[in-house]
Scaffold this active site. Sequence first.
Site, PDB file in Angstrom:
ATOM      1  N   HIS A 199      34.233 -10.937  -4.626  1.00  0.00           N
ATOM      2  CA  HIS A 199      33.837 -11.005  -5.935  1.00  0.00           C
ATOM      3  C   HIS A 199      33.784 -12.002  -6.906  1.00  0.00           C
ATOM      4  O   HIS A 199      33.441 -11.955  -7.921  1.00  0.00           O
ATOM      5  CB  HIS A 199      34.132  -9.402  -6.450  1.00  0.00           C
ATOM      6  CG  HIS A 199      33.379  -8.263  -5.624  1.00  0.00           C
ATOM      7  ND1 HIS A 199      34.282  -7.653  -4.700  1.00  0.00           N
ATOM      8  CD2 HIS A 199      32.151  -7.522  -5.518  1.00  0.00           C
ATOM      9  CE1 HIS A 199      33.554  -6.649  -4.217  1.00  0.00           C
ATOM     10  NE2 HIS A 199      32.419  -6.671  -4.564  1.00  0.00           N
ATOM     11  N   SER A 218      35.540   5.488  -3.593  1.00  0.00           N
ATOM     12  CA  SER A 218      35.584   4.535  -4.790  1.00  0.00           C
ATOM     13  C   SER A 218      35.234   5.150  -6.043  1.00  0.00           C
ATOM     14  O   SER A 218      35.491   4.838  -6.945  1.00  0.00           O
ATOM     15  CB  SER A 218      34.320   3.539  -4.576  1.00  0.00           C
ATOM     16  OG  SER A 218      34.696   2.752  -3.373  1.00  0.00           O
TER      17      SER A 218
END
Lengths: 601, 369
Positions: free
Chosen positions: A363, A320
């Site tokens: 999310h 990430s």
Amino acid sequence: MGAFNTPERPQVFSGPPLLLVLVVILFCIFGIRLWYLQIYKHDFYLGRAQENRTRQSTMFSPRGIIRDRTGLLLAENTPAYALALVREDCPDIPGTLDQISRWTGQPRDDLQKAFEIGRKRVKHFDEQVIVPNIPFELVALVEAHRQDWPGLAIAVRPKRSYAYDETLAHVLGYVARANEEELNNDPDLQLGDNVGKQGVELMLERMLRGTKGLEEFEVDASGRVLSSRVVSSPVMGEDLDLSISLSLQEVATKALNDRAGSVVAMDADTGEVLALVSLPSYDPNEFVVGISHAKWKELLDDPLHPLQNRPVQSTYPPGSIFKLAVGALGLESGTVTPAKTVFCSGKYTLGQRDFRCWNKGGHGVVDFKKSLRESCDVYYYQLGEQLGVEAISDFSVKCGFGVRTGIELPHERTGNMPTPEWKFKRFGEKWQRGETLNYSIGQGFTLTTPLQAARFVAALVNGGKILRPTLLLSEEPDVQGELPMSPAVRKLVVDAMVATVEEERGTARILRRPGLRIGGKTGTAQVVKLMDKYEKKKTHEIPYKYRDHAWMVSFGEKDGKRFVVVSMVEHGGHGSSDAGPVAGAVLDALLGVQTEGGQEG
Amino acid sequence: MFDRRLVFHINWGLLTLTAILFLVGVMNLYSASTLRMASGLELDAYFNKQLLWGGVGLCVMTAVVLVDYRHLKSVSWPFFILCLLLLLGVVVAGKTIYGAKRWLDLGFFNLQPTELTKIAVLILGARLMTRMEGRLGWVSLGKILLVGLVPAAFVVKQPDLGSALNILLILGGMILFKGVTSSVFKVLAVVIPVMLPFGWFFLHDYQKQRILTFLDPGNDPLGAGYHIIQSQIAIGSGGFWGKGFLEGTQSQLRFLPEKHTDFAFAVFGEEWGFFGAMVLLILFCSFLYQVYIVTMEAKDDFGSYLAAGVFFYFFWQILINIGMVLGIMPVVGIPLPFISYGGSASVVNFCMIGLVMNVAMRRFVFKKG
């Protein structure tokens, strides 16, 4: 009136004429011989006479010492004793080698081999080192029996000594006896010399080594020295002041807590590397005295590869942390705006296949800042799909990923930013669209080194300058390029990193230090595509080699100074929980945060 | 006893050459006695001693010149027998120095009977030849050879191969000078070369080693071959003009062994070069030429034989010594007349020259009886 004038006597080969003939013969023979020796062969014999009376000896130049940024000695020279042989003075070489074997306990055959190799390179009147680095007790013993063994000598050679053993092995490297190939390639090297084999000892060999001097002696037949003159003076090697801070190096080493991994701490504005840790490590001193075969095999066979200098020689998927680059590209190219949102339901569907977000619950609505703060995969799947693989590779290479940093360390790996052409060449297969999605979150074929990651983060916070990381103190910063993004974009990315630390739900909250501006980004790099059977398990339940690599890239600012800390724990599990505390400990030391241990940077 | 007119017949050429050679020798010995140490130059005692021995030699030479050589005929036998007794004395009660038994301790000095024997053999040989008519046949040859072989056998036992060889070579040279009958010559011309290899078995190991080393010096460069190699290096490195007086590195730094005795010529060759060595060679040849003139002009056969004996005494030493130094002869411990240091040898050298001068001076004297 002579006695030989009577007619019955005259004869050529008796009487006075014989004498005359003999005198003429004598004159001719010696005249010719003198001409041959003194005129025809004069140069040859003059050379031999010169050789007889001159002896040369090498004046060793001490290798430059190495200090850390505060002046602490990291590598120095100590005198070491070696058993040597002067062939010219040794009437019984086999017998002397026998005795050396008895003294040192080394096999006679090994000594013979060492002797045979050495005799080609060392002049017959010079000390030929047979056994290097003998203990002092043996020196005393040999000295006591010197007169029984003519030709035997104790040679004193400077020996490299590393004060902090394993702590700096991957920075300093080590010196060891020059091998056959090195001796052949470098006329300045003599048998028994040590040369840099790893680390800065290897990379800065020219600077550290210095130049040997030559002394010429006039000697008489018994070898007594009558006069000497220095033909060339030895030049000391240059001392080296490293940018490394020993105390920070120790903090970082301790923080890794015996796990395999890397820590890089860097001054973002100068490129100076303050700590460069690679674990597991090894003791460079063992190489200096000649590492034993068993020990060498142990190091080579260790599954954790202690000889691997991980920050520059190991490549990993960035995970990430790569989103920092992809996100910046999104903004820079106008594909996204800071306010533009994506809805994350926990997965992204491409064709028939679902690409999951790490957060299975999703999310929800995600904007740019949130995408980094909470490391939303779906946001980047979509962005990557829009950008395309070539654009991402092109941009990330400009950010320094997949490009060697050029630090003063050997065997640096390049890494890889894949393209469809690359994949076709490598595997003969077409690039799949799904691979672009994986690529966008730093998985798949993409590989980078911890030091490349540190260089990128430094450029983010230092105003966009890609600096060559350096281990040398007070070097002029070497600007390798500019980050391919506008200051505004850069600021958005950096602010997102700060938010990742500061704000609730930020994945790098573990780095939060009240009152200090710290930014971070976690990464979890898959080693293999996680097999289903491991999917629901906790890290410690998964076999070591299948565990994910944990990344944390971070920066901290204090008093106008900006530092970058990258920690990388191999098979560590999760970026935040495993790599995070390591980076945190180093940041504490750098920024002067009081911790329980009371350490201060 | 001494006729003043004889002074006018002194062979000035021989005397001058002798003086020059002796002085060259002393000068060279000064260099050969010098050692360069870290602290500076050091002088060994050889140089002073040689001058002293030269003075002694000069006295002996004068004494030899004064007495008419023809009287030597009558003392030749007693002198020879005395020498044999002295040699026997060495065997019985000789003094051993460096493992060789060559000296008789006479209290005030050590006598080396070998040197006297050379003179005695020479005189007796000359006397015996005078009595023999024409060329030497088998019987005459045998008699004369016996004169050399008996003392040589004693000398070899000492052991002193060099001197024994010297004695036999002097006599051999005189025999060649006198001439042998063609039958003897033919047999010897075959037998001697055939017998020579058998001589190998009579040599000591170290002597065999020297010959082997001579054939291949590189075989043992630090041992037996060292002398030969270092000597040639000294000579060869001298070049045309030489390194200059006291500048020879081979000798000053003691790479050259035996530099004041057997290898003194190498010191000279190194410092004075091809030029100097040739001058010295010409001096030696002129010296021998002067002796050759005396053998021709001698009043009688005895004088002629005496001079021939002296010729060979010097000739062989020059040939063997310089040959050895130049690496074309095996290493045999034979010194170079006038150039090498040596007390007894110097005295004998002057004595021999005295004999030749004696013969030369009296070439015009009428026989008294």
